[in-house]
Design a protein around this motif. Structure first.
Motif, PDB file in Angstrom:
ATOM      1  N   THR A 156      -6.253   1.383  -8.826  1.00  0.00           N
ATOM      2  CA  THR A 156      -4.867   1.734  -8.534  1.00  0.00           C
ATOM      3  C   THR A 156      -3.995   1.585  -9.764  1.00  0.00           C
ATOM      4  O   THR A 156      -3.121   2.421 -10.035  1.00  0.00           O
ATOM      5  CB  THR A 156      -4.325   0.846  -7.398  1.00  0.00           C
ATOM      6  OG1 THR A 156      -5.069   1.111  -6.203  1.00  0.00           O
ATOM      7  CG2 THR A 156      -2.855   1.118  -7.128  1.00  0.00           C
ATOM      8  N   GLN A 157      -4.246   0.534 -10.532  1.00  0.00           N
ATOM      9  CA  GLN A 157      -3.443   0.315 -11.732  1.00  0.00           C
ATOM     10  C   GLN A 157      -3.947   1.105 -12.930  1.00  0.00           C
ATOM     11  O   GLN A 157      -3.161   1.754 -13.629  1.00  0.00           O
ATOM     12  CB  GLN A 157      -3.419  -1.171 -12.105  1.00  0.00           C
ATOM     13  CG  GLN A 157      -2.570  -1.431 -13.353  1.00  0.00           C
ATOM     14  CD  GLN A 157      -2.822  -2.781 -13.997  1.00  0.00           C
ATOM     15  OE1 GLN A 157      -3.603  -3.587 -13.493  1.00  0.00           O
ATOM     16  NE2 GLN A 157      -2.175  -3.026 -15.123  1.00  0.00           N
ATOM     17  N   VAL A 164       6.445  -5.275 -13.772  1.00  0.00           N
ATOM     18  CA  VAL A 164       5.439  -4.578 -12.977  1.00  0.00           C
ATOM     19  C   VAL A 164       6.118  -4.126 -11.686  1.00  0.00           C
ATOM     20  O   VAL A 164       6.818  -4.910 -11.039  1.00  0.00           O
ATOM     21  CB  VAL A 164       4.241  -5.495 -12.642  1.00  0.00           C
ATOM     22  CG1 VAL A 164       3.195  -4.731 -11.842  1.00  0.00           C
ATOM     23  CG2 VAL A 164       3.629  -6.068 -13.909  1.00  0.00           C
ATOM     24  N   THR A 165       5.919  -2.864 -11.315  1.00  0.00           N
ATOM     25  CA  THR A 165       6.509  -2.322 -10.094  1.00  0.00           C
ATOM     26  C   THR A 165       5.403  -1.946  -9.114  1.00  0.00           C
ATOM     27  O   THR A 165       4.432  -1.277  -9.483  1.00  0.00           O
ATOM     28  CB  THR A 165       7.366  -1.088 -10.398  1.00  0.00           C
ATOM     29  OG1 THR A 165       8.380  -1.442 -11.336  1.00  0.00           O
ATOM     30  CG2 THR A 165       8.023  -0.555  -9.127  1.00  0.00           C
ATOM     31  N   SER A 171       2.455  -0.102 -11.148  1.00  0.00           N
ATOM     32  CA  SER A 171       2.911   0.495 -12.406  1.00  0.00           C
ATOM     33  C   SER A 171       3.365  -0.622 -13.342  1.00  0.00           C
ATOM     34  O   SER A 171       4.303  -1.354 -13.035  1.00  0.00           O
ATOM     35  CB  SER A 171       4.071   1.465 -12.160  1.00  0.00           C
ATOM     36  OG  SER A 171       3.676   2.505 -11.276  1.00  0.00           O
ATOM     37  N   GLU A 172       2.686  -0.738 -14.465  1.00  0.00           N
ATOM     38  CA  GLU A 172       3.028  -1.776 -15.435  1.00  0.00           C
ATOM     39  C   GLU A 172       3.874  -1.190 -16.544  1.00  0.00           C
ATOM     40  O   GLU A 172       3.482  -0.214 -17.206  1.00  0.00           O
ATOM     41  CB  GLU A 172       1.750  -2.392 -16.021  1.00  0.00           C
ATOM     42  CG  GLU A 172       2.029  -3.504 -17.019  1.00  0.00           C
ATOM     43  CD  GLU A 172       0.748  -4.112 -17.574  1.00  0.00           C
ATOM     44  OE1 GLU A 172       0.865  -5.072 -18.367  1.00  0.00           O
ATOM     45  OE2 GLU A 172      -0.346  -3.633 -17.232  1.00  0.00           O
ATOM     46  N   GLY A 173       5.062  -1.752 -16.739  1.00  0.00           N
ATOM     47  CA  GLY A 173       5.933  -1.323 -17.814  1.00  0.00           C
ATOM     48  C   GLY A 173       5.987  -2.351 -18.923  1.00  0.00           C
ATOM     49  O   GLY A 173       5.268  -3.359 -18.905  1.00  0.00           O
ATOM     50  N   LYS A 177       9.456  -5.481  -7.589  1.00  0.00           N
ATOM     51  CA  LYS A 177       9.415  -5.637  -9.038  1.00  0.00           C
ATOM     52  C   LYS A 177       9.132  -7.093  -9.379  1.00  0.00           C
ATOM     53  O   LYS A 177       9.619  -8.008  -8.714  1.00  0.00           O
ATOM     54  CB  LYS A 177      10.741  -5.198  -9.674  1.00  0.00           C
ATOM     55  CG  LYS A 177      11.032  -3.712  -9.512  1.00  0.00           C
ATOM     56  CD  LYS A 177      12.100  -3.237 -10.469  1.00  0.00           C
ATOM     57  CE  LYS A 177      11.577  -3.171 -11.890  1.00  0.00           C
ATOM     58  NZ  LYS A 177      12.550  -2.525 -12.816  1.00  0.00           N
ATOM     59  N   ARG A 195       9.727  -1.122  -2.514  1.00  0.00           N
ATOM     60  CA  ARG A 195       9.394  -1.240  -3.931  1.00  0.00           C
ATOM     61  C   ARG A 195       9.627  -2.684  -4.364  1.00  0.00           C
ATOM     62  O   ARG A 195      10.692  -3.248  -4.116  1.00  0.00           O
ATOM     63  CB  ARG A 195      10.256  -0.294  -4.760  1.00  0.00           C
ATOM     64  CG  ARG A 195       9.990  -0.379  -6.257  1.00  0.00           C
ATOM     65  CD  ARG A 195      10.682   0.723  -7.004  1.00  0.00           C
ATOM     66  NE  ARG A 195      10.079   2.010  -6.692  1.00  0.00           N
ATOM     67  CZ  ARG A 195      10.475   3.158  -7.225  1.00  0.00           C
ATOM     68  NH1 ARG A 195      11.487   3.173  -8.086  1.00  0.00           N
ATOM     69  NH2 ARG A 195       9.878   4.281  -6.905  1.00  0.00           N
ATOM     70  N   THR A 207       0.677   1.415  -4.920  1.00  0.00           N
ATOM     71  CA  THR A 207       0.691   1.762  -6.344  1.00  0.00           C
ATOM     72  C   THR A 207       1.051   0.530  -7.160  1.00  0.00           C
ATOM     73  O   THR A 207       1.755  -0.370  -6.689  1.00  0.00           O
ATOM     74  CB  THR A 207       1.701   2.884  -6.672  1.00  0.00           C
ATOM     75  OG1 THR A 207       3.031   2.407  -6.474  1.00  0.00           O
ATOM     76  CG2 THR A 207       1.457   4.118  -5.805  1.00  0.00           C
TER      77      THR A 207
END
Length: 422
Positions: free
Chosen positions: A238-239, A206-207, A200-202, A220, A218, A198
């Motif tokens: 995926t992103q 990015v995680t 995940s962009e915050g 980061k 995980r 996975t």
């Protein structure tokens, strides 16, 4: 400082992620330990020597796929329209690749290439290639039939274009050198067997969820660059959940010629390519190591890493058959599809491609050699994406389409990637 360039040295160092039981932090994560990923890490660390770079590689070693399975040609920029990214970055990459090899005593030879026409239609196509060469400052030479035979006695052709700038190298060795140099900074970690599940962009990071050897970790990072080759579209989905193109894997099959052909030519010998196709045809290649290979053809592979029949995955095959642009693509190039398939099924048909310009080669001269996979982006309407292509968000940059001449262009591609990332 001496840098160990052996494959075993880099591969032994690549198990370090096994000790990262907490949430690893990095300034930059790079997915993919091929030559583009290695060049990105090198460029980034040169600009930010106190930042930490974490590289994740799905395979068990660096340069396992396209980087380590190509013909080793340092391209000069003959085939690409002036002004395209391929043309600009390949021409720059020619100089930077040769300089990098010479500066670091890596294997390289600037032997030149001859593109040989065997009939009138091909001779007319040489005009475009000759113009491209001149536009890219390559000082090409037009050779007559007599000149071809004089310079390359084993080669037959009606006309040719000689490009002295083209060379050969070992891209896996370049990649290992770059990775070893990155590791020597103390700010670089390479983890193999690491599959990203996975992204995940915050707002400020990015995680990634990463699976490695049945463990999940995980990760980061402040930024992410994806240099995933045949899995480029997979990581974009995926992103982002969607991708407007798909990567199709085209297998290129090679043969090594018997020792009597080790010195068959002083230069690389290429046919005139079909301008409608992105592939350059079956060519004679002098290899680092002193032997000669022929190849590649281009047939649709049964999977992203389906180098042999034993590598076929039903899941991967199903994915390919569901690609929206596949069927219009196959229909548009149906003659080429059939022709390439015949060369895959028949060594005699394969040999006939070479015999057009090198009559002495027969199937008895073929010995086994590794195949390669070319990652080619195809749009939803079945158009081949001809140029390099990037997909970018605020903190993530995907190298979406980077087929040949990406290895030649790796150093300027890396500069472009880091520039865009910043």
């Amino acid at each position: 400082m001496m840098i160990d360039l052996s494959a075993s040295s880099v591969e032994k160092d690549s198990a370090v992620m096994a000790v990262l039981n907490a949430t690893p932090q990095a300034d930059l994560v790079i997915i993919g330990a091929g030559i583009i990923g290695a060049a990105v890490a090198r460029d980034y660390l040169a600009r930010f020597p106190h930042h930490h770079v974490l590289m994740l590689e799905r395979a068990d070693r660096p340069a396992a796929h396209q980087t380590g399975r190509n013909s080793g040609v340092v391209h000069a920029g003959v085939y690409y329209p002036p002004g395209s990214l391929k043309s600009t970055l390949c021409r720059e990459g020619l100089d930077t690749t040769l300089a990098y090899c010479r500066d670091h005593q890596l294997p390289v030879e600037q032997c030149g290439k001859v593109i040989v026409a065997t009939d009138e239609t091909e001779a007319q196509r040489l005009d475009t290639l000759y113009s491209n060469c001149k536009a890219n400052d390559l000082q090409p030479e037009r050779w007559s039939t007599r000149q071809i035979r004089s310079h390359e006695p084993a080669i037959r052709g009606t006309e040719g274009v000689y490009v002295r700038h083209t060379g050969i190298t070992d891209y896996a060795a370049i990649t290992r050198h770059m990775l070893s140099a990155c590791k020597a900074t103390g700010q670089f970690t390479l983890a193999t067997g690491a599959e990203v599940e996975t992204i995940s962009e915050g707002a400020d990071s990015v995680t990634l969820e990463v699976k490695q050897h049945a463990r999940r970790v995980r990760v980061k990072s402040q930024a992410l660059v994806c240099c995933a080759g045949v899995r480029a579209d997979q990581l974009i989905r995926t992103q982002l959940g969607d991708c407007d193109f798909a990567i199709l894997p085209f297998k290129g099959e090679y043969f090594r010629l018997s020792p009597r052909f080790d010195a068959v030519s002083s230069r690389l010998i290429y046919p005139v390519p079909d301008p409608a196709m992105p592939f350059l045809g079956v060519h004679l290649t002098r290899m680092i190591g002193g032997y000669t290979t022929v190849g590649p053809n281009a047939v649709l592979a049964a999977g992203r890493e389906a180098y042999t029949c034993l590598d076929t995955s039903l899941a991967e095959l199903g994915r390919i058959l569901r690609v929206r642009g596949l069927y219009p693509l196959l229909w548009r190039f149906k003659r080429a599809v059939v022709s390439e398939l015949i060369t895959s099924l028949s060594k005699h048909a394969y040999a006939s491609r070479i015999q057009r310009y090198c009559p002495a080669v027969t199937v008895d001269d073929f010995t086994p050699y590794r195949s390669g996979i070319r990652a080619q982006a195809v749009s939803r309407n079945g158009e081949l994406m001809q140029d390099f292509h990037f997909v970018q968000t605020q903190r993530v940059l995907h190298v979406g389409n980077a087929p040949s001449p990406a290895a030649t262009s790796a150093i300027p591609i890396a500069r472009t990637v880091v520039d865009r990332l910043l």
